[in-house]
Design an enzyme around this catalytic site. Structure first.
Site, short mmCIF file in Angstrom:
data_model
loop_
_atom_site.label_atom_id
_atom_site.label_comp_id
_atom_site.label_asym_id
_atom_site.label_seq_id
_atom_site.Cartn_x
_atom_site.Cartn_y
_atom_site.Cartn_z
N ASP A 34 0.82 -1.22 0.00
CA ASP A 34 0.00 0.00 0.00
C ASP A 34 0.86 1.27 0.00
OD1 ASP A 34 -2.31 1.44 0.00
OD2 ASP A 34 -2.74 1.19 2.13
N HIS A 51 3.02 3.21 -8.80
CA HIS A 51 2.97 1.75 -9.01
C HIS A 51 4.28 1.26 -9.66
CE1 HIS A 51 -1.07 1.82 -7.65
NE2 HIS A 51 -1.57 2.42 -8.71
N LEU A 145 11.70 -20.21 -3.31
CA LEU A 145 10.57 -19.37 -2.90
C LEU A 145 9.38 -19.53 -3.86
CD1 LEU A 145 9.58 -16.78 -1.20
CD2 LEU A 145 10.43 -15.47 -3.17
C1 FPP Z 1 -1.95 -0.01 -3.35
O1 FPP Z 1 -1.50 1.32 -3.30
C2 FPP Z 1 -1.31 -0.71 -4.46
C3 FPP Z 1 -1.96 -1.36 -5.45
C4 FPP Z 1 -3.43 -1.43 -5.52
C5 FPP Z 1 -1.24 -1.99 -6.57
C6 FPP Z 1 0.05 -2.68 -6.24
C7 FPP Z 1 0.76 -2.99 -7.49
C8 FPP Z 1 2.08 -2.86 -7.72
C9 FPP Z 1 3.05 -2.50 -6.68
C10 FPP Z 1 2.66 -3.06 -9.09
C11 FPP Z 1 2.04 -4.04 -10.02
C12 FPP Z 1 2.17 -5.45 -9.60
C13 FPP Z 1 3.01 -6.39 -10.09
C14 FPP Z 1 2.93 -7.76 -9.52
C15 FPP Z 1 4.01 -6.15 -11.10
P1 FPP Z 1 -2.52 2.51 -3.59
O2 FPP Z 1 -2.50 2.78 -5.04
O3 FPP Z 1 -3.87 2.16 -3.05
O4 FPP Z 1 -1.86 3.67 -2.78
P2 FPP Z 1 -2.60 4.87 -2.04
O5 FPP Z 1 -3.44 4.25 -0.94
O6 FPP Z 1 -1.47 5.69 -1.50
O7 FPP Z 1 -3.42 5.58 -3.05
#
Ligand code: FPP
Length: 255
Positions: A34, A51, A145
């Site tokens: 997150d 991201h 893993l």
């Molecule tokens: C949450 O942060 C994050 C996500 C919903 C996406 C996570 C994805 C990645 C890190 C990259 C893509 C994945 C792979 C496997 C390559 P948020 O966007 O909700 O953050 P915020 O709460 O600060 O808005």
């Protein structure tokens, strides 16, 4: 022994002397990645850049989990609720997934990693489904893993699918109703055959589960931090493991 000294030195540099017991490494770590959006906002960048930076953090953490001998790492990459985001953000996440699998496959495979997924991937774009299937097929015989990418994953959805499958198995005479127990449910979940997570890590300051591993988290230790996912480094992972090793787990019993 080598790992022990390396961890100690790095954490001393960060101002903290941490001794991780390499004989008591958690088997399964799960992470709610997150804070990407807020990380980007702080830098006046579009959310998608957060991201992208999050993928860099994934690279480092997967490598470290692998070298520490952790058996399972589950990363919450896209939830059943994340479809509510803009088309642009959803597409960017799907593209990052495809790029990640294509770019990292060789190294992950060389490092003996099994690239697995959990969640209902049938709703993902075809290219994502194909890359995920290829990655799994080509790494499933590795012995290091297991990297579980949770995609279109929701704990409630997973339990619902399990209930439907159990119902089908009863109808087909594969299971007798009176024999249904906790193992029946666990063995119909996407995580079948895997140990429950020892630790669930959530960076970015939020302290909730957000529909992650609802069945499996019964006795998981939670670890929260204000650090945002793109800034999450192996030092934070070490601290989470250290804290885990110093908690008193009683599983409902008395010591
Ligand atoms: C949450 O942060 C994050 C996500 C919903 C996406 C996570 C994805 C990645 C890190 C990259 C893509 C994945 C792979 C496997 C390559 P948020 O966007 O909700 O953050 P915020 O709460 O600060 O808005």
């Amino acid at each position: 022994m080598l790992n022990f000294f390396r961890l100690k030195k790095e954490n001393k540099a960060a101002g903290e002397d941490i001794h991780i017991d390499l004989d008591n490494i958690p088997q399964h770590i799960a992470i709610i990645m997150d804070g990407n959006g807020r990380w980007a906002k702080e830098r006046m960048l579009p959310r998608t850049m957060g991201h992208k930076a999050g993928v860099e953090a994934i690279r480092g953490i997967v490598k470290e989990c692998s070298s520490l001998g952790i058996k399972y790492l589950t990363l919450y990459a896209f939830s059943t609720e994340n479809w509510k985001r803009s088309n642009e953000e959803v597409s960017a996440l799907m593209n990052l997934l495809v790029q990640y699998l294509r770019n990292e496959f060789k190294e992950l495979n060389e490092n003996n990693v099994i690239i697995n997924h959990i969640g209902d991937i049938s709703k993902l774009p075809q290219v994502c489904q194909q890359e995920l299937k290829n990655a799994y097929e080509n790494t499933k015989n590795n012995t290091g893993l297991t990297l579980n990418l949770a995609l279109n994953y929701g704990g409630r959805d997973e339990i619902l699918r399990a209930v439907k499958n159990i119902y089908e198995d009863i109808k087909d005479g594969k299971i007798r109703e009176e024999n249904i127990d906790e193992n029946t449910i666990a063995s119909h979940l996407d995580t079948k055959g895997m140990p429950d997570p020892d630790i669930i890590i959530r960076p970015s300051g939020e302290q909730r589960l957000s529909n992650f591993l609802l069945w499996q988290c019964a006795y998981s230790e939670f670890w929260y931090s204000n650090i945002k996912w793109p800034d999450f480094k192996k030092e934070h992972l070490h601290k989470a493991i250290y804290d885990f090793q110093n908690r008193d787990r009683r599983f409902g019993g008395v010591k």
